[in-house]
Motif scaffolding. Structure first.
Motif, PDB file in Angstrom:
ATOM      1  N   GLN A  40       0.818  -1.200   0.000  1.00  0.00           N
ATOM      2  CA  GLN A  40       0.000   0.000   0.000  1.00  0.00           C
ATOM      3  C   GLN A  40       0.858   1.258   0.000  1.00  0.00           C
ATOM      4  O   GLN A  40       1.836   1.352   0.739  1.00  0.00           O
ATOM      5  CB  GLN A  40      -0.903  -0.035   1.241  1.00  0.00           C
ATOM      6  CG  GLN A  40      -1.816   1.135   1.404  1.00  0.00           C
ATOM      7  CD  GLN A  40      -3.108   1.018   0.624  1.00  0.00           C
ATOM      8  OE1 GLN A  40      -3.170   0.341  -0.369  1.00  0.00           O
ATOM      9  NE2 GLN A  40      -4.131   1.700   1.076  1.00  0.00           N
ATOM     10  N   PHE A  41       0.513   2.218  -0.829  1.00  0.00           N
ATOM     11  CA  PHE A  41       1.152   3.536  -0.924  1.00  0.00           C
ATOM     12  C   PHE A  41       2.612   3.493  -1.357  1.00  0.00           C
ATOM     13  O   PHE A  41       3.406   4.332  -0.968  1.00  0.00           O
ATOM     14  CB  PHE A  41       0.991   4.335   0.371  1.00  0.00           C
ATOM     15  CG  PHE A  41      -0.440   4.572   0.741  1.00  0.00           C
ATOM     16  CD1 PHE A  41      -1.297   5.225  -0.117  1.00  0.00           C
ATOM     17  CD2 PHE A  41      -0.941   4.112   1.936  1.00  0.00           C
ATOM     18  CE1 PHE A  41      -2.618   5.423   0.206  1.00  0.00           C
ATOM     19  CE2 PHE A  41      -2.262   4.316   2.279  1.00  0.00           C
ATOM     20  CZ  PHE A  41      -3.104   4.979   1.399  1.00  0.00           C
ATOM     21  N   THR A  42       2.958   2.503  -2.159  1.00  0.00           N
ATOM     22  CA  THR A  42       4.250   2.515  -2.840  1.00  0.00           C
ATOM     23  C   THR A  42       3.954   2.675  -4.328  1.00  0.00           C
ATOM     24  O   THR A  42       2.805   2.662  -4.743  1.00  0.00           O
ATOM     25  CB  THR A  42       5.058   1.217  -2.605  1.00  0.00           C
ATOM     26  OG1 THR A  42       4.315   0.108  -3.105  1.00  0.00           O
ATOM     27  CG2 THR A  42       5.381   1.011  -1.139  1.00  0.00           C
ATOM     28  N   ILE A  43       4.987   2.817  -5.138  1.00  0.00           N
ATOM     29  CA  ILE A  43       4.805   2.936  -6.575  1.00  0.00           C
ATOM     30  C   ILE A  43       4.998   1.552  -7.178  1.00  0.00           C
ATOM     31  O   ILE A  43       6.026   0.923  -6.996  1.00  0.00           O
ATOM     32  CB  ILE A  43       5.813   3.938  -7.187  1.00  0.00           C
ATOM     33  CG1 ILE A  43       5.713   5.299  -6.501  1.00  0.00           C
ATOM     34  CG2 ILE A  43       5.596   4.063  -8.690  1.00  0.00           C
ATOM     35  CD1 ILE A  43       4.365   5.973  -6.618  1.00  0.00           C
ATOM     36  N   GLY A  44       3.990   1.069  -7.881  1.00  0.00           N
ATOM     37  CA  GLY A  44       4.028  -0.262  -8.480  1.00  0.00           C
ATOM     38  C   GLY A  44       4.842  -0.287  -9.755  1.00  0.00           C
ATOM     39  O   GLY A  44       5.306   0.740 -10.261  1.00  0.00           O
ATOM     40  N   ALA A  45       5.003  -1.484 -10.320  1.00  0.00           N
ATOM     41  CA  ALA A  45       5.789  -1.666 -11.536  1.00  0.00           C
ATOM     42  C   ALA A  45       5.202  -0.898 -12.720  1.00  0.00           C
ATOM     43  O   ALA A  45       5.915  -0.546 -13.654  1.00  0.00           O
ATOM     44  CB  ALA A  45       5.890  -3.150 -11.872  1.00  0.00           C
ATOM     45  N   ASP A  46       3.901  -0.615 -12.670  1.00  0.00           N
ATOM     46  CA  ASP A  46       3.263   0.139 -13.746  1.00  0.00           C
ATOM     47  C   ASP A  46       3.441   1.651 -13.588  1.00  0.00           C
ATOM     48  O   ASP A  46       2.965   2.430 -14.405  1.00  0.00           O
ATOM     49  CB  ASP A  46       1.782  -0.194 -13.827  1.00  0.00           C
ATOM     50  CG  ASP A  46       1.018   0.122 -12.542  1.00  0.00           C
ATOM     51  OD1 ASP A  46       1.637   0.581 -11.562  1.00  0.00           O
ATOM     52  OD2 ASP A  46      -0.204  -0.114 -12.532  1.00  0.00           O
ATOM     53  N   GLY A  47       4.121   2.075 -12.513  1.00  0.00           N
ATOM     54  CA  GLY A  47       4.365   3.487 -12.279  1.00  0.00           C
ATOM     55  C   GLY A  47       3.233   4.194 -11.553  1.00  0.00           C
ATOM     56  O   GLY A  47       3.286   5.389 -11.333  1.00  0.00           O
ATOM     57  N   GLU A  48       2.220   3.446 -11.153  1.00  0.00           N
ATOM     58  CA  GLU A  48       1.067   4.016 -10.462  1.00  0.00           C
ATOM     59  C   GLU A  48       1.166   3.753  -8.958  1.00  0.00           C
ATOM     60  O   GLU A  48       1.767   2.765  -8.532  1.00  0.00           O
ATOM     61  CB  GLU A  48      -0.237   3.410 -10.992  1.00  0.00           C
ATOM     62  CG  GLU A  48      -0.497   3.691 -12.451  1.00  0.00           C
ATOM     63  CD  GLU A  48      -0.807   5.149 -12.727  1.00  0.00           C
ATOM     64  OE1 GLU A  48      -1.479   5.784 -11.889  1.00  0.00           O
ATOM     65  OE2 GLU A  48      -0.365   5.646 -13.773  1.00  0.00           O
ATOM     66  N   LEU A  49       0.541   4.625  -8.172  1.00  0.00           N
ATOM     67  CA  LEU A  49       0.486   4.449  -6.726  1.00  0.00           C
ATOM     68  C   LEU A  49      -0.343   3.212  -6.407  1.00  0.00           C
ATOM     69  O   LEU A  49      -1.448   3.048  -6.923  1.00  0.00           O
ATOM     70  CB  LEU A  49      -0.142   5.682  -6.076  1.00  0.00           C
ATOM     71  CG  LEU A  49      -0.283   5.667  -4.563  1.00  0.00           C
ATOM     72  CD1 LEU A  49       1.092   5.678  -3.898  1.00  0.00           C
ATOM     73  CD2 LEU A  49      -1.082   6.867  -4.097  1.00  0.00           C
ATOM     74  N   VAL A  50       0.187   2.325  -5.569  1.00  0.00           N
ATOM     75  CA  VAL A  50      -0.538   1.117  -5.173  1.00  0.00           C
ATOM     76  C   VAL A  50      -1.550   1.504  -4.103  1.00  0.00           C
ATOM     77  O   VAL A  50      -1.190   2.036  -3.055  1.00  0.00           O
ATOM     78  CB  VAL A  50       0.422   0.030  -4.625  1.00  0.00           C
ATOM     79  CG1 VAL A  50      -0.343  -1.174  -4.126  1.00  0.00           C
ATOM     80  CG2 VAL A  50       1.432  -0.362  -5.683  1.00  0.00           C
ATOM     81  N   GLN A  51      -2.806   1.253  -4.405  1.00  0.00           N
ATOM     82  CA  GLN A  51      -3.879   1.500  -3.451  1.00  0.00           C
ATOM     83  C   GLN A  51      -4.725   0.235  -3.387  1.00  0.00           C
ATOM     84  O   GLN A  51      -5.100  -0.313  -4.411  1.00  0.00           O
ATOM     85  CB  GLN A  51      -4.734   2.692  -3.874  1.00  0.00           C
ATOM     86  CG  GLN A  51      -3.963   3.975  -3.882  1.00  0.00           C
ATOM     87  CD  GLN A  51      -4.852   5.162  -4.235  1.00  0.00           C
ATOM     88  OE1 GLN A  51      -6.062   5.089  -4.196  1.00  0.00           O
ATOM     89  NE2 GLN A  51      -4.226   6.259  -4.574  1.00  0.00           N
ATOM     90  N   LYS A  52      -5.002  -0.207  -2.195  1.00  0.00           N
ATOM     91  CA  LYS A  52      -5.779  -1.414  -2.010  1.00  0.00           C
ATOM     92  C   LYS A  52      -7.137  -1.064  -1.419  1.00  0.00           C
ATOM     93  O   LYS A  52      -7.264  -0.111  -0.657  1.00  0.00           O
ATOM     94  CB  LYS A  52      -5.047  -2.390  -1.095  1.00  0.00           C
ATOM     95  CG  LYS A  52      -3.750  -2.896  -1.694  1.00  0.00           C
ATOM     96  CD  LYS A  52      -3.088  -3.913  -0.816  1.00  0.00           C
ATOM     97  CE  LYS A  52      -1.798  -4.400  -1.464  1.00  0.00           C
ATOM     98  NZ  LYS A  52      -1.141  -5.399  -0.664  1.00  0.00           N
ATOM     99  N   SER A  53      -8.106  -1.868  -1.771  1.00  0.00           N
ATOM    100  CA  SER A  53      -9.439  -1.667  -1.216  1.00  0.00           C
ATOM    101  C   SER A  53      -9.460  -2.144   0.231  1.00  0.00           C
ATOM    102  O   SER A  53      -8.568  -2.866   0.688  1.00  0.00           O
ATOM    103  CB  SER A  53     -10.474  -2.450  -2.030  1.00  0.00           C
ATOM    104  OG  SER A  53     -10.273  -3.840  -1.849  1.00  0.00           O
ATOM    105  N   LYS A  54     -10.488  -1.759   0.930  1.00  0.00           N
ATOM    106  CA  LYS A  54     -10.643  -2.185   2.320  1.00  0.00           C
ATOM    107  C   LYS A  54     -10.693  -3.714   2.393  1.00  0.00           C
ATOM    108  O   LYS A  54     -10.101  -4.329   3.275  1.00  0.00           O
ATOM    109  CB  LYS A  54     -11.915  -1.568   2.902  1.00  0.00           C
ATOM    110  CG  LYS A  54     -12.093  -1.798   4.374  1.00  0.00           C
ATOM    111  CD  LYS A  54     -13.308  -1.036   4.889  1.00  0.00           C
ATOM    112  CE  LYS A  54     -13.496  -1.226   6.371  1.00  0.00           C
ATOM    113  NZ  LYS A  54     -14.655  -0.468   6.865  1.00  0.00           N
TER     114      LYS A  54
END
Length: 93
Positions: free
Chosen positions: A58-72
């Motif tokens: 959560q809240f890191t930058i993923g391999a696709d360059g997007e912010l990793v956000q997870k659902s509840k």
């Protein structure tokens, strides 16, 4: 040296120092970062996360360059009781 070579040359120790600087605004020895250093450090941390770590945390930058956000729901699944290492209560002391 291009950006990819720069990112690949960063060691895990240097990454931790950069991450510390980006999150606190100062180097581990206490020296404050200038505004330019803060911006560059943040960019390096984000590039390293996306190109080297390829993290799904959560809240890191993923391999696709997007912010990793997870659902509840995803976070609850990740932190299920059976995934725990240990649980303590204040009375255990």
């Amino acid at each position: 040296m291009n950006v990819d070579q720069l990112i690949q040359s960063i060691t895990p120790d240097v990454y931790e120092r950069l991450q510390y600087g980006a999150s606190t605004g100062k180097w581990p020895d206490g020296t404050p970062l200038s505004e330019e250093q803060k911006a560059q450090t943040m960019q390096l941390v984000m590039l390293y996360q996306s190109k080297v770590l390829k993290s799904d945390e959560q809240f890191t930058i993923g391999a696709d360059g997007e912010l990793v956000q997870k659902s509840k729901k995803e976070l609850k699944e990740q932190f299920k009781p059976e995934n725990e290492i240990a649980r303590f209560s204040e009375n255990d002391l």
